[in-house]
Design a protein around this motif. Structure first.
Motif, PDB file in Angstrom:
ATOM      1  N   ILE A  80       0.754  -1.357  -0.324  1.00  0.00           N
ATOM      2  CA  ILE A  80      -0.152  -0.064   0.344  1.00  0.00           C
ATOM      3  C   ILE A  80       1.254   1.200  -0.005  1.00  0.00           C
ATOM      4  CG2 ILE A  80      -1.911   0.872   1.017  1.00  0.00           C
ATOM      5  CD1 ILE A  80      -2.539  -1.523   2.743  1.00  0.00           C
ATOM      6  N   ALA A  81       1.661   1.032   0.497  1.00  0.00           N
ATOM      7  CA  ALA A  81       2.911   2.414   0.476  1.00  0.00           C
ATOM      8  C   ALA A  81       3.725   2.516  -0.476  1.00  0.00           C
ATOM      9  CB  ALA A  81       3.758   2.847   1.777  1.00  0.00           C
ATOM     10  N   ASN A  82       4.029   1.372  -1.126  1.00  0.00           N
ATOM     11  CA  ASN A  82       4.760   1.636  -2.029  1.00  0.00           C
ATOM     12  C   ASN A  82       3.569   2.659  -3.032  1.00  0.00           C
ATOM     13  OD1 ASN A  82       6.403   0.798  -4.574  1.00  0.00           O
ATOM     14  ND2 ASN A  82       4.889  -0.211  -5.181  1.00  0.00           N
ATOM     15  N   ALA A 109      -5.659   2.363   6.750  1.00  0.00           N
ATOM     16  CA  ALA A 109      -4.826   1.667   7.002  1.00  0.00           C
ATOM     17  C   ALA A 109      -2.983   2.144   7.411  1.00  0.00           C
ATOM     18  CB  ALA A 109      -4.157   0.537   5.428  1.00  0.00           C
ATOM     19  N   LEU A 110      -2.249   3.189   7.228  1.00  0.00           N
ATOM     20  CA  LEU A 110      -2.231   2.691   7.121  1.00  0.00           C
ATOM     21  C   LEU A 110      -1.099   3.553   8.971  1.00  0.00           C
ATOM     22  CD1 LEU A 110       0.262   4.848   3.706  1.00  0.00           C
ATOM     23  CD2 LEU A 110      -0.512   3.172   4.101  1.00  0.00           C
ATOM     24  N   LEU A 111      -1.906   3.836   9.272  1.00  0.00           N
ATOM     25  CA  LEU A 111      -2.262   4.506  10.407  1.00  0.00           C
ATOM     26  C   LEU A 111      -0.988   3.926  11.074  1.00  0.00           C
ATOM     27  CD1 LEU A 111      -2.978   5.946  13.264  1.00  0.00           C
ATOM     28  CD2 LEU A 111      -4.688   4.683  13.384  1.00  0.00           C
ATOM     29  N   PRO A 112      -1.378   2.585  11.649  1.00  0.00           N
ATOM     30  CA  PRO A 112       0.069   1.476  12.016  1.00  0.00           C
ATOM     31  C   PRO A 112       1.810   2.345  12.276  1.00  0.00           C
ATOM     32  CG  PRO A 112      -1.682   0.346  11.541  1.00  0.00           C
ATOM     33  CD  PRO A 112      -1.817   1.168  11.122  1.00  0.00           C
ATOM     34  N   LEU A 113       1.519   2.176  10.880  1.00  0.00           N
ATOM     35  CA  LEU A 113       3.115   3.023   9.729  1.00  0.00           C
ATOM     36  C   LEU A 113       3.795   4.196  11.081  1.00  0.00           C
ATOM     37  CD1 LEU A 113       2.685   2.553   6.184  1.00  0.00           C
ATOM     38  CD2 LEU A 113       4.145   1.068   7.617  1.00  0.00           C
TER      39      LEU A 113
END
Length: 594
Positions: free
Chosen positions: A290-292, A350-354
């Motif tokens: 997702i980050a990519n 989705a990216l919150l934990p990052l």
């Protein structure tokens, strides 16, 4: 009416997936990737799809199929008047040289059990979705199939003449067949196959042991977790919706779609499922995928991407007969062109934990904080833009309640990130958008029914608004939440206890079948509002719609209990895992809310 089920099992190793029928035939196998052409595809065309089977000569046989306990290793036992035999199918996966060994290799072990059964082996792979016949080359101990980018090779201790001529033979000793794409097996056949089988069984059982699964219907949750695991394309971390294309949502509906891609809209539910079973490795890989994608997006996010992050997924129709004659057969998915504005909130949640989970403190993997601000700006820009919605309407655009829910949830997540990093301006921006999204959600409230409609100005109901309860927008202890759920039951629940996505007409008419993940959302909501006995009863009813191996389809015909849609459907299994977790938490802690 006859009940239709998908009488197949799925095997895989996070590099490829295969569907094996109860008659031992490989019904579906795409190489070298999940989204490549099939090399065996009789599921969609018996004539053009090739064949790979180990069938008895006597057509009068019975079959019993099961998984080896807590594994993705499939066993099919065939019994004929002459005797019986067992075929064990698996895709090797285990730790080797500090990495996972997951070759494009399908291993089949064939063991005689009783009597002297006669069998016939057929192996005829094809290319270009059945349009290309491959050239065969016989060697000393293998058959090479040529014509694709890389060689397909069948290495076996069955006399090659019997395989090439498809002649039957007496099965009086254990035989092995190793089919490879690209790198062939260049090691002893029997001992290597046995070692790979032992190591693969060990890998899956250790994987299951490392899951956090409660006692509530543990067996079904384990099977769903195992199925979900092999839908992750480990090379990039993408998780596909299903391994198949064009299995119809209902017979003759023409709702035949290619699901071999990764939907951004489902990231929240998928990551929640892996988190609920305590599997960090899969979460981390999916985050990276997702980050990519997030760092290369310009202007807007698409609803879905290819497993390698491809943005263009052109939809085309193939000249194939279709599953049980259902056409069209499609590859690609035009939904990539749609406007689905909930995707920005999905990415933020989705990216919150990052940004907030201490386990992600590797600076090399950090995602720029500017990404959060960019997603918020996209939410701001689309706040009043009609979209295709969760269900990807092709010619209908509305201001959907579900989209605003994820605007709200995404802004909430962004505010947490801002607070974590002490960014006051970003926190204020996120708070303002959160409040704007909340005001739009309230505009969806249908006062006459005392519940939330699917969109602003609409009087139609949609199962996606169940998420208002499960995601915490509505206090699950409130009368408003309880009444909203009751109104959805009246409108969308069938007498058999299943849930439609919606009942109003769309681009293809009125939906004929129910959508399993909606039914599992309903179970979660029942648990949230305190109707635990109802949640348990409905959950136990839902799992009866699995096939003989515990695998779930996308859709169910409420009247017949038939399975339809692409299979196995990863998100149906996601729904099961999350619903079971929600119930288990309630059973363990009766006062737990949400």
């Amino acid at each position: 009416m006859i009940k239709h089920t998908y009488d197949m099992g799925v095997i895989g190793n996070c590099a490829f997936l295969a569907l094996i029928g109860t008659d031992t035939a490989v019904r579906w196998l795409c190489w070298p990737r999940f989204d490549s052409s099939f090399v065996f595809g009789p599921l969609l065309d018996e004539q053009k799809g090739g064949e790979y089977s180990i069938k008895p000569v006597d057509a009068n046989f019975t079959s019993e199929q099961r998984y080896l306990t807590n594994t993705n290793v499939l066993s099919t036992t065939i019994t004929t008047p002459e005797g019986s035999y067992r075929v064990t199918d698996f895709a090797p996966r285990f730790l080797q040289y500090e990495r996972y060994y997951k070759p494009l290799m399908l291993i089949r072990k064939v063991e005689p059990l009783t009597g002297a059964p006669r069998v016939r082996v057929a192996c005829r792979p094809v290319g270009q979705y059945g349009e290309q016949e491959l050239t065969r080359r016989r060697s000393s101990n293998h058959i090479a199939f040529l014509g694709l980018e890389e060689e397909i090779r069948l290495t076996t201790n069955i006399p090659l003449t019997y395989v090439l001529d498809e002649e039957d033979f007496a099965l009086n000793e254990t035989k092995y067949l190793v089919l490879t794409y690209g790198a062939p097996l260049e090691a002893p056949l029997e001992s290597t196959a046995e070692r790979f089988l032992l190591n693969t069984e060990g890998y899956w059982r250790n994987w299951v042991k490392s899951t956090s699964i409660g006692n509530f219907h543990q067996t079904q949750v384990i099977r769903s977790a195992l199925a979900l695991k092999i839908h992750q394309y480990e090379d990039t971390g993408a998780i596909i919706a299903a391994s198949t294309t064009s299995l119809p949502e209902a017979p003759g509906s023409t709702r035949n779609w290619d699901y071999r891609y990764c939907w951004m809209r489902d990231t929240y539910y998928t990551l929640t499922a892996f988190n609920n079973i305590g599997h960090f490795e899969e979460i981390e890989r999916y985050f990276q995928y997702i980050a990519n994608i997030s760092t290369k997006v310009v202007g807007k996010y698409q609803p879905l991407y290819g497993i390698g992050g491809q943005a263009t997924l052109t939809e085309t129709e193939l000249p194939l007969a279709g599953y049980l004659g259902n056409q069209p057969v499609r590859i690609g998915n035009d939904a990539y062109t749609h406007i689905q504005n909930d995707v920005y909130g999905q990415v933020l949640v989705a990216l919150l934990p990052l940004y907030t989970d201490c386990r992600f403190r590797d600076p090399e993997r950090a995602v720029p904080l500017s990404l959060v601000e960019e997603c918020l700006r996209l939410i701001e820009a689309t706040m009043d833009q009609p979209d295709a919605g969760l269900w990807e309407f092709r010619h209908i655009a509305q201001k959907h309640c579900y989209t605003y829910l994820f605007h709200w949830a995404g802004s909430h997540a962004a505010r947490q990130v801002a607070r974590q990093h002490g960014d006051v301006l970003l926190e204020e921006f996120a708070t303002r958008l959160l409040q704007e999204a909340e005001s739009r959600i309230e505009q969806c409230f249908y006062a006459e029914r005392g519940a939330y409609a699917n969109a602003i100005g609409s009087t139609d109901f949609d199962a996606s608004t169940i998420q208002l309860i499960t995601m915490g927008y509505l206090d699950p202890a409130s009368e408003k939440a309880k009444h909203h759920l009751v109104e959805l039951e009246k409108e969308l629940k069938t007498p058999e206890g299943l849930f439609y996505r919606y009942r109003h007409p769309d681009d293809f008419g009125t939906p004929e079948t129910t959508f399993l993940i909606c039914s599992f959302w309903y179970v979660e909501a029942l648990a949230c509002v305190g109707r635990l006995d109802d949640a348990i009863r409905e959950f136990e009813h839902l799992i009866s719609y699995a096939n003989h191996l515990g695998l779930l389809s996308e859709d169910v015909d409420a009247k017949t209990g038939s399975q339809w849609g692409n299979f196995p459907q990863a998100y149906s299994h996601v729904g099961l895992v999350n619903a079971a977790y929600r119930i288990a938490k309630k059973l363990d802690r009766p006062n737990f809310v949400s």
